[in-house]
Design an enzyme around this catalytic site. Structure first.
Site, PDB file in Angstrom:
ATOM      1  N   ASP A   1      67.769 -50.770  69.279  1.00 46.34           N
ATOM      2  CA  ASP A   1      67.294 -52.021  69.861  1.00 46.34           C
ATOM      3  C   ASP A   1      67.362 -53.107  68.792  1.00 46.34           C
ATOM      4  O   ASP A   1      67.663 -52.826  67.633  1.00 46.34           O
ATOM      5  CB  ASP A   1      65.885 -51.866  70.429  1.00 46.34           C
ATOM      6  CG  ASP A   1      64.847 -51.519  69.373  1.00 46.34           C
ATOM      7  OD1 ASP A   1      65.123 -51.705  68.178  1.00 46.34           O
ATOM      8  OD2 ASP A   1      63.757 -51.061  69.743  1.00 46.34           O
TER       9      ASP A   1
ATOM     10  N   ASP B   1      65.163 -45.463  78.351  1.00 44.76           N
ATOM     11  CA  ASP B   1      64.411 -44.962  77.199  1.00 44.76           C
ATOM     12  C   ASP B   1      62.944 -45.255  77.428  1.00 44.76           C
ATOM     13  O   ASP B   1      62.599 -46.183  78.170  1.00 44.76           O
ATOM     14  CB  ASP B   1      64.872 -45.629  75.900  1.00 44.76           C
ATOM     15  CG  ASP B   1      64.253 -47.020  75.734  1.00 44.76           C
ATOM     16  OD1 ASP B   1      63.277 -47.161  74.965  1.00 44.76           O
ATOM     17  OD2 ASP B   1      64.717 -47.966  76.411  1.00 44.76           O
TER      18      ASP B   1
END
Length: 375
Positions: free
Chosen positions: A92, A271
């Site tokens: 990320d 996720d």
């Protein structure tokens, strides 16, 4: 990275596919265990590979930037070599972590100034240096730097935030295109759709992101406090616009029910910290519902944790795991985390199979109510 769309469900937008990356191919829909600080909490990589069957994991740019630091990772040859995970990694951008540091960050056009949650030291993230950091981490899939606005933002704030995310995306893309991978394999960049819970903003953001022609696209800023049905509505709005021949990643979501609902609406990648976080707190997910392993009802239950689950879940009994949690043994958290992660991977694997067999919707309806029950 390339994406191969394989099957599409005739009764919904659910689909299966295959992502091909430099570190291997990943079947979709897929769940990605969260490896915040170069590890998945409480789980060895051998267990991730063999017991859980993880195909791809996450790294967290914010946490890896703070420790061990990008210099360590670069000298090690990237995160894959540092932690010995030889399958794909997604990182990320750190945006969600930075913007969750309420009171210790300052946001402006150039980027975001923040203080470390570890020692209070001051740092500054920009779209450019985040891309540089992700290059040094060496993930197969990198996320663009964005602002994750609060779920209860008013319309004007949400609009300004979305527009800032778009400007930052342009800077991310420019930096991405003007730099090269450091470790001899390709990396790709996913932009992130924002817009809070406003249909027109979500549609505008999805169109802006889709027009960039990136290898995949992400949906951010959901599961941050908005009603579940609103989240599903936003997914539908966005997926009507995002290209069907690219993978779609719903960030940070969620429960098993959330995942099945999102798969039905055309999402490919997920996720969430829930499997390991809940596991460390004695909460287990199964097809029959959730189990609190601290409850006395399990004290004399010598049946397997899950007779249909992974080897760890078939080996150990509910009574044994109950004892470990009561005794505050670290093994309890490890067993529960392995079980929950393997269940999430089994859930998306079963979804893939039912999409391929053409009965995804009827299967989903047969299991989704029980998934949320407490045993």
């Amino acid at each position: 990275m390339t994406f191969e769309l394989q099957h599409t469900d005739s009764a919904s937008d659910a689909r299966t596919g295959m992502m091909h990356t430099a570190h291997g191919s990943v079947p979709t829909p897929i769940f990605m265990p969260v490896g915040t600080c170069a590890s998945v909490k409480g789980v060895h990589f051998r267990e991730l590979r063999e017991d859980i069957g993880a195909q791809i994991i996450l790294g967290n740019t914010y946490h890896l930037y703070l420790r061990p630091g990008v210099d360590v990772l670069q000298k090690a040859g990237g995160l894959h070599r540092f932690n010995t995970w030889d399958r794909p990694i997604l990182t990320d951008s750190g945006g969600f972590q930075v913007f969750s540091l309420t009171g210790i960050r300052k946001l402006r056009e150039e980027g975001c100034e923040f203080r470390s949650h570890i020692d209070g030291s001051k740092h500054f993230f920009t779209p450019e240096n985040v891309i540089d950091t992700e290059r040094k981490i060496g993930a197969d899939i990198m996320m663009a730097f964005d602002e994750c606005a609060p779920g209860n933002s008013d319309y004007e704030y949400a609009k300004r935030s979305m527009q800032l995310t778009h400007r930052w995306l342009d800077r991310c893309l420019k930096q991405y295109q003007s730099t090269t991978p450091l470790y001899g394999y390709d990396q790709c960049l996913f932009p992130i759709v924002q817009g809070c819970t406003y249909r027109d903003l979500r549609a505008e953001s999805a169109k802006y992101i889709a027009d960039k022609g990136c290898d995949g696209n992400a949906i951010g800023g959901l599961a941050v406090g908005e009603p579940t049905e609103v989240m599903y509505e936003m997914i539908e709005v966005v997926n009507e616009i995002l290209p069907k021949d690219k993978p779609r990643y719903l960030m940070g979501v969620g429960t098993p029910q959330n995942i099945l609902e999102a798969i039905e609406r055309g999402v490919d990648m997920f996720d969430c910290v829930m499997p390991t976080r809940n596991g460390r707190n004695a909460m287990l997910f199964t097809y029959q519902g959730t189990m609190n392993m601290r409850n006395k009802k399990w004290e004399y239950d010598f049946t397997p944790i899950d007779p249909e689950g992974c080897p760890t879940s078939r080996l150990h009994t509910k009574a044994y795991l109950h004892h470990l949690f009561k005794a505050q043994e670290l093994l309890a958290m490890q067993i529960a985390s392995i079980h929950n992660l393997s269940f999430y991977l089994r859930l998306v694997s079963d979804a893939r199979r039912h999409i391929q067999e053409g009965d995804f919707i009827s299967w989903k309806r047969s299991v989704i109510t029980q998934l949320g029950q407490r045993i």
